[in-house]
Design a protein around this motif. Structure first.
Motif, PDB file in Angstrom:
ATOM      1  N   GLY A   1       0.583  -1.312   0.058  1.00 42.54           N
ATOM      2  CA  GLY A   1       0.155   0.158   0.120  1.00 42.54           C
ATOM      3  C   GLY A   1       0.689   1.423  -0.193  1.00 42.54           C
ATOM      4  O   GLY A   1       0.319   2.407  -0.276  1.00 42.54           O
TER       5      GLY A   1
ATOM      6  N   SER B   1       3.983  -7.582   2.873  1.00 42.86           N
ATOM      7  CA  SER B   1       2.659  -7.719   2.976  1.00 42.86           C
ATOM      8  C   SER B   1       2.097  -7.626   4.451  1.00 42.86           C
ATOM      9  O   SER B   1       2.894  -7.552   5.328  1.00 42.86           O
ATOM     10  CB  SER B   1       2.230  -9.214   2.449  1.00 42.86           C
TER      11      SER B   1
ATOM     12  N   THR C   1       3.210   3.940  -6.587  1.00 39.37           N
ATOM     13  CA  THR C   1       2.061   4.032  -5.446  1.00 39.37           C
ATOM     14  C   THR C   1       1.043   2.711  -5.370  1.00 39.37           C
ATOM     15  O   THR C   1       1.352   1.676  -6.300  1.00 39.37           O
ATOM     16  CB  THR C   1       1.192   5.000  -5.516  1.00 39.37           C
ATOM     17  N   SER C   2       0.515   2.676  -4.128  1.00 46.09           N
ATOM     18  CA  SER C   2      -0.302   1.323  -4.014  1.00 46.09           C
ATOM     19  C   SER C   2       0.570  -0.096  -4.181  1.00 46.09           C
ATOM     20  O   SER C   2       0.108  -1.002  -4.877  1.00 46.09           O
ATOM     21  CB  SER C   2      -1.438   1.331  -4.964  1.00 46.09           C
TER      22      SER C   2
ATOM     23  N   ARG D   1      -1.185   3.147 -11.376  1.00 47.90           N
ATOM     24  CA  ARG D   1      -0.300   3.167  -9.894  1.00 47.90           C
ATOM     25  C   ARG D   1       1.095   3.805 -10.125  1.00 47.90           C
ATOM     26  O   ARG D   1       1.779   4.296  -9.331  1.00 47.90           O
ATOM     27  CB  ARG D   1      -0.242   1.618  -9.644  1.00 47.90           C
TER      28      ARG D   1
ATOM     29  N   GLY E   1       2.301  -3.570  -4.207  1.00 45.71           N
ATOM     30  CA  GLY E   1       1.899  -4.761  -3.382  1.00 45.71           C
ATOM     31  C   GLY E   1       2.898  -5.786  -3.578  1.00 45.71           C
ATOM     32  O   GLY E   1       4.019  -5.441  -4.149  1.00 45.71           O
TER      33      GLY E   1
ATOM     34  N   SER F   1       4.446   3.717  -1.130  1.00 41.31           N
ATOM     35  CA  SER F   1       4.696   4.344  -2.318  1.00 41.31           C
ATOM     36  C   SER F   1       6.338   4.540  -2.231  1.00 41.31           C
ATOM     37  O   SER F   1       6.867   4.554  -1.292  1.00 41.31           O
ATOM     38  CB  SER F   1       4.274   5.714  -2.443  1.00 41.31           C
TER      39      SER F   1
ATOM     40  N   ASP G   1       5.029  -6.254  -6.815  1.00 41.90           N
ATOM     41  CA  ASP G   1       5.792  -5.344  -7.240  1.00 41.90           C
ATOM     42  C   ASP G   1       7.289  -5.686  -6.685  1.00 41.90           C
ATOM     43  O   ASP G   1       8.210  -4.762  -7.060  1.00 41.90           O
ATOM     44  CB  ASP G   1       5.391  -4.015  -7.001  1.00 41.90           C
TER      45      ASP G   1
END
Length: 122
Positions: A14, A122, A83-84, A66, A86, A16, A89
Motif C-alpha cells: 500500500g 505484506s 504507489t499502491s 499506480r 503490493g 509508495s 511489485d
C-alpha cells in the motif's frame, strides 16, 4: 550514457516509492527512457517507457494508474513514481535509455543502470 538508479528499498504493502535514474555522459533530451522490473525467478519485463520524440508513455497493464514515469531534462534524470505497491511489485527495477525511439516499436535498450531492489512486505 551511464545510468545509476536510486530510491529502492523496503516498503509496506500500500505504500509508495520514487525511483530515480541519473544519467551521465550524454544529455537524455530526446532519448527514449524506460523502467524494467524483474521479479524473483522471473524474466525482466518493461513496466513503463516514455518516448523522447513526443513524450508519449507506455505502462504495463498491471501498473497502470499506480506508476508514473517522468523525466527531468534539466537534471538529466528520470523517475518512476510507484504507489499502491503490493508484494507482486517486489524485485529489481532497472532504468534504461536509448537514442532510438523504441518505446512503442520494441527493441533492446542500449544503456542500462545496475538495478535497485524494491521489496514490498505484506
Amino acid at each position: 550514457v551511464q545510468l545509476v538508479e536510486s530510491g529502492g528499498g523496503l516498503v509496506q504493502a500500500g505504500g509508495s516509492l520514487i525511483l530515480s535514474c541519473a544519467a551521465s555522459g550524454r544529455a537524455l533530451d530526446g532519448y527514449t527512457i524506460g523502467w524494467f522490473h524483474q521479479a524473483p525467478g522471473k524474466e525482466r519485463v518493461k513496466v513503463s517507457c516514455m518516448s523522447g520524440v513526443d513524450g508519449n508513455t507506455y505502462y504495463l497493464d498491471s501498473v497502470k494508474g499506480r506508476f508514473t514515469i517522468s523525466r527531468d531534462n534539466a537534471k538529466n534524470s528520470f523517475h518512476l513514481q510507484m504507489t499502491s505497491l503490493g508484494p507482486e511489485d517486489t524485485g529489481v527495477y532497472s532504468c534504461a535509455a536509448d537514442a532510438i525511439p523504441i518505446c512503442f516499436r520494441g527493441g533492446k535498450f542500449g544503456s542500462w543502470g545496475q538495478g535497485t531492489q524494491v521489496t514490498v512486505s505484506s
